[in-house]
Enzyme design. Structure first.
Site, mmCIF file in Angstrom:
data_model
loop_
_atom_site.group_PDB
_atom_site.id
_atom_site.type_symbol
_atom_site.label_atom_id
_atom_site.label_comp_id
_atom_site.label_asym_id
_atom_site.label_seq_id
_atom_site.Cartn_x
_atom_site.Cartn_y
_atom_site.Cartn_z
ATOM 1 N N HIS A 168 -7.282 -1.619 3.949
ATOM 2 C CA HIS A 168 -6.782 -2.905 4.460
ATOM 3 C C HIS A 168 -7.800 -3.472 5.457
ATOM 4 O O HIS A 168 -8.412 -2.711 6.228
ATOM 5 C CB HIS A 168 -5.444 -2.647 5.172
ATOM 6 C CG HIS A 168 -4.590 -3.864 5.347
ATOM 7 N ND1 HIS A 168 -4.993 -4.972 6.074
ATOM 8 C CD2 HIS A 168 -3.340 -4.141 4.911
ATOM 9 C CE1 HIS A 168 -4.014 -5.864 6.071
ATOM 10 N NE2 HIS A 168 -3.014 -5.399 5.378
ATOM 11 N N GLY A 197 -5.211 2.017 2.858
ATOM 12 C CA GLY A 197 -4.513 1.362 1.748
ATOM 13 C C GLY A 197 -5.287 1.406 0.445
ATOM 14 O O GLY A 197 -4.721 1.267 -0.635
ATOM 15 N N TYR A 230 3.413 3.303 7.754
ATOM 16 C CA TYR A 230 3.265 3.057 6.312
ATOM 17 C C TYR A 230 4.625 2.665 5.731
ATOM 18 O O TYR A 230 5.671 2.871 6.339
ATOM 19 C CB TYR A 230 2.657 4.287 5.614
ATOM 20 C CG TYR A 230 1.749 3.845 4.500
ATOM 21 C CD1 TYR A 230 0.572 3.147 4.799
ATOM 22 C CD2 TYR A 230 2.075 4.039 3.174
ATOM 23 C CE1 TYR A 230 -0.260 2.687 3.782
ATOM 24 C CE2 TYR A 230 1.243 3.581 2.151
ATOM 25 C CZ TYR A 230 0.083 2.897 2.473
ATOM 26 O OH TYR A 230 -0.737 2.415 1.478
#
Ligand code: YXS
Length: 259
Positions: free
Chosen positions: A64, A108, A138
């Site tokens: 991410h 991610g 998460y």
């Protein structure tokens, strides 16, 4: 300037993550390009899709884009977050997606690789789950995704230690379908893609969707869901979450206080 390279040959599509300066972070801009490319491949009767980085990449994807993580008070992995969007896109596209992985995979991006249908790695492949390092809660579907692929104890080790899992270990615990020498990675991957492309795309797409539906068929009563969301809110409302992002941006180690 485009952040991916797309190619189609003999019903086999390829998406090359092409933002090496920022280590192929899954920014909104890059994710938008991947989503558009997958739509185009689907319309072009593509039968198999290979998702990869450039040959010789040290980092497959850094995960991410931390700069795009929301500030406290908002879910950092909400349904329409770019990362969560591309995970759904890969899981829902009817064609099998093969992750051809050279280099390290972070945060991610591990979930992106695991969202692919088949993972082929080489000795430079590694997987590192980082929410605890950054102070991110998460999300439930993401954790379930890991639990569907490996034992809960391995999932806990990955999330709690935020230490990279080597290619050999990743193959042993079932993350990698195949671990091949780096100079044979491309040929091995595209030979499998050619094999799959010779079979019935309709049968394969229906089997892929059945496996997706059956693997996520966990009854979750509303109370459990609300409890999970409440637990996650404790984290993304915390000062630790702010500290984790700030530390990353300031290129220093975070100092977590547990509040
Ligand atoms: O400073 P410049 O502008 O040159 O940019 C640097 C890095 O800031 C940038 N970059 C990133 N920017 C935003 N988000 C990232 N995740 C990210 N990763 C890297 O890319 C430029 C080159 O980075 P640099 O100099 O560190 O490269 P390197 O070759 O020395 O090291 C490569 C890495 C991947 C080992 C290193 O960049 C790194 O550790 N990146 C962070 C990996 C990580 O923790 N990713 C998780 C992100 S959070 C996430 O995915 C989820 C929310 S969660 O945490 O829940 O899983």
């Amino acid at each position: 300037m485009s952040l991916i390279i797309s190619q189609l040959q003999d019903h086999i599509g390829t998406i090359v993550l092409d933002d090496p300066h920022r280590r192929n972070v899954l920014s909104k801009a890059l994710v938008d390009e991947v989503m558009h490319a997958m739509e185009w491949f689907q319309k072009s009767k593509t039968r198999v899709l290979v998702l990869r980085a450039h040959s010789g990449a040290k980092v497959w994807s850094a995960g991410h884009d931390v700069r795009e993580l929301p500030l406290p008070g908002r879910d950092p992995l909400a349904y329409n977050d770019p990362l969560i969007t591309v995970l759904r896109g890969v899981q829902n596209t009817p064609m099998p997606v093969i992750a051809m992985i050279e280099g390290s995979v972070w945060g991610g991006a591990c979930d992106l690789a695991l969202s692919c249908d088949i993972l082929i790695g080489c000795p430079t492949t590694s997987f590192c789950m980082t929410p605890a390092k950054i102070g991110v809660p998460y999300n439930a579907s993401g954790i379930l995704h890991f639990m569907n692929i490996m034992g809960a104890n391995i999932v806990k080790e990955m999330f709690f230690t935020a230490k990279p899992l080597s290619a050999e270990r990743a193959e042993r615990v079932g993350i990698l379908n195949h671990l091949v020498p780096v100079d044979g990675l491309e040929e091995f991957t595209y030979e499998m893609a050619r094999n799959i492309s010779r079979h019935s795309p309709l049968s394969i797409s229906v089997i892929k969707e059945q496996i997706r539906l059956l693997s996520s068929a966990y009854p979750l009563n509303p109370l459990t869901f609300e409890r999970i969301q409440g637990l996650r809110r404790l984290v993304y409302d915390s000062t630790d979450y702010t500290e984790g992002i700030q530390a990353f941006l300031e290129k220093r180690s975070p100092v977590f206080t547990g509040v």
